[in-house]
Design a protein around this motif. Structure first.
Motif, PDB file in Angstrom:
ATOM      1  N   UNK A  89       0.848  -1.204   0.000  1.00  8.29           N
ATOM      2  CA  UNK A  89       0.000   0.000   0.000  1.00  8.29           C
ATOM      3  C   UNK A  89       0.880   1.250   0.000  1.00  8.29           C
ATOM      4  N   UNK A  90       0.933   1.911  -1.157  1.00  4.67           N
ATOM      5  CA  UNK A  90       1.742   3.134  -1.251  1.00  4.67           C
ATOM      6  C   UNK A  90       0.889   4.366  -1.514  1.00  4.67           C
ATOM      7  N   UNK A  91      -0.350   4.145  -1.972  1.00  3.94           N
ATOM      8  CA  UNK A  91      -1.198   5.290  -2.312  1.00  3.94           C
ATOM      9  C   UNK A  91      -2.580   5.124  -1.678  1.00  3.94           C
ATOM     10  N   UNK A  92      -3.367   6.184  -1.748  1.00  2.00           N
ATOM     11  CA  UNK A  92      -4.719   6.134  -1.199  1.00  2.00           C
ATOM     12  C   UNK A  92      -5.580   5.197  -2.056  1.00  2.00           C
ATOM     13  N   UNK A  93      -5.261   5.158  -3.338  1.00  2.00           N
ATOM     14  CA  UNK A  93      -5.962   4.226  -4.237  1.00  2.00           C
ATOM     15  C   UNK A  93      -5.628   2.768  -3.859  1.00  2.00           C
ATOM     16  N   UNK A  94      -4.346   2.508  -3.570  1.00  2.00           N
ATOM     17  CA  UNK A  94      -3.957   1.158  -3.113  1.00  2.00           C
ATOM     18  C   UNK A  94      -4.766   0.774  -1.880  1.00  2.00           C
ATOM     19  N   UNK A  95      -4.929   1.742  -0.985  1.00  2.00           N
ATOM     20  CA  UNK A  95      -5.645   1.473   0.257  1.00  2.00           C
ATOM     21  C   UNK A  95      -7.113   1.147  -0.022  1.00  2.00           C
ATOM     22  N   UNK A 150       5.924   6.788  -0.624  1.00  2.00           N
ATOM     23  CA  UNK A 150       5.431   6.247   0.650  1.00  2.00           C
ATOM     24  C   UNK A 150       3.984   6.680   0.884  1.00  2.00           C
ATOM     25  N   UNK A 151       3.292   5.890   1.671  1.00  2.00           N
ATOM     26  CA  UNK A 151       1.902   6.204   2.021  1.00  2.00           C
ATOM     27  C   UNK A 151       1.829   7.528   2.797  1.00  2.00           C
ATOM     28  N   UNK A 152       2.800   7.733   3.701  1.00  2.00           N
ATOM     29  CA  UNK A 152       2.811   8.977   4.495  1.00  2.00           C
ATOM     30  C   UNK A 152       2.868  10.197   3.571  1.00  2.00           C
ATOM     31  N   UNK A 153       3.720  10.128   2.546  1.00  4.94           N
ATOM     32  CA  UNK A 153       3.841  11.240   1.589  1.00  4.94           C
ATOM     33  C   UNK A 153       2.487  11.541   0.946  1.00  4.94           C
ATOM     34  N   UNK A 154       1.764  10.479   0.579  1.00  8.82           N
ATOM     35  CA  UNK A 154       0.472  10.671  -0.101  1.00  8.82           C
ATOM     36  C   UNK A 154      -0.544  11.343   0.826  1.00  8.82           C
ATOM     37  N   UNK A 155      -0.526  10.943   2.091  1.00  6.49           N
ATOM     38  CA  UNK A 155      -1.468  11.567   3.048  1.00  6.49           C
ATOM     39  C   UNK A 155      -1.116  13.043   3.243  1.00  6.49           C
ATOM     40  N   UNK A 156       0.174  13.321   3.412  1.00  2.00           N
ATOM     41  CA  UNK A 156       0.606  14.726   3.553  1.00  2.00           C
ATOM     42  C   UNK A 156       0.142  15.551   2.362  1.00  2.00           C
ATOM     43  N   UNK A 157       0.390  15.047   1.165  1.00  2.00           N
ATOM     44  CA  UNK A 157       0.039  15.781  -0.055  1.00  2.00           C
ATOM     45  C   UNK A 157      -1.468  15.989  -0.140  1.00  2.00           C
TER      46      UNK A 157
END
Length: 245
Positions: A89-95, A150-157
């Motif tokens: 899981x690297x993106x919100x779409x992956x999630x 990273x997933x964290x990067x996607x949430x921040x963005x």
């Protein structure tokens, strides 16, 4: 169906989707949510040091692992005897697809969809009006941050922060001097347990910057967790609205 989860956020998601301790039979010592349910589930080691004998004794029908959190050789050893699903899981779409897949696997499609809608809702509501340059630290000695894959990067963005290390990948080591461009330095509560004293240490270098502890789970626990972080993100965003402009 008996399941062993090797991933803390997936363990939480299984219970959120409505599985019980009769179905989730094994977990890691880092699987801490939901507290009152996981305490009845057997511990099979840590995410990086899985006890294969303990898992064999549980005879699960399915093992859930993760590409980043578990060690490839250990997961492959389990594949000889068990059905293993390895998530990534690297993106919100992956999630979104992770929850969809879990919903399908355990016949909890409706619940999975509700969580997915809630996550999109939470992230849509948590938006800063103008982009703020941020550094997000996950480790100390050496300082480590997050790259763009990273997933964290996607949430921040997603909520309006620009990661100043977006040209890097994974979890690069950095020096204090590399933080100069950041308007805010976020110190994550996990995996390294940053505390107030660590804010003070950085304030010596950057007395005028906003330096804060953030809830590592809100940014890094994929699965269902973000659906429960509505109040946290709202408070975080309002903090920036007031103090920043």
């Amino acid at each position: 169906m008996k399941v062993v989860s090797l991933v803390p956020s997936i363990t939480e998601a299984l219970f959120d989707l409505g599985l019980t301790e009769k179905e989730v039979v094994g977990r890691t010592k880092f699987c801490i949510h939901p507290k009152e349910k996981v305490k009845n589930v057997a511990i099979i080691g840590g995410t990086k040091n899985i006890n294969i004998d303990k898992i064999k004794a549980l005879q699960p029908d399915l093992i859930l692992a993760n590409k980043e959190e578990n060690i490839k050789e250990q997961v492959e050893a389990l594949m000889d005897d068990f059905k293993v699903i390895v998530t990534n899981v690297e993106t919100i779409e992956d999630n979104y697809y992770l929850l969809k897949h879990l919903g399908k696997t355990f016949h909890k499609e409706d619940k999975a969809q509700l969580f997915n809608l809630k996550i999109y809702d939470v992230l849509n509501q948590a938006k800063i009006s103008s982009t703020i340059k941020a550094a997000y630290l996950i480790w100390k000695n050496p300082y480590m941050t997050i790259g763009s894959d990273t997933f964290i990067h996607k949430i921040l963005a997603e909520i309006g922060f620009e990661n100043i290390f977006k040209d890097k990948t994974r979890y690069p080591e950095i020096e204090t001097a590399d933080l100069a461009e950041a308007e805010v330095i976020m110190l994550s509560s996990e995996p390294f347990p940053f505390k107030e004293k660590h804010i003070e240490e950085l304030k010596e270098f950057y007395p005028d910057k906003k330096i804060m502890i953030v809830d590592g789970e809100a940014f890094s626990w994929y699965g269902t967790h973000i659906a429960k972080c509505e109040d946290y993100f709202k408070a975080l965003i309002s903090d920036f609205k007031h103090k920043f402009h």
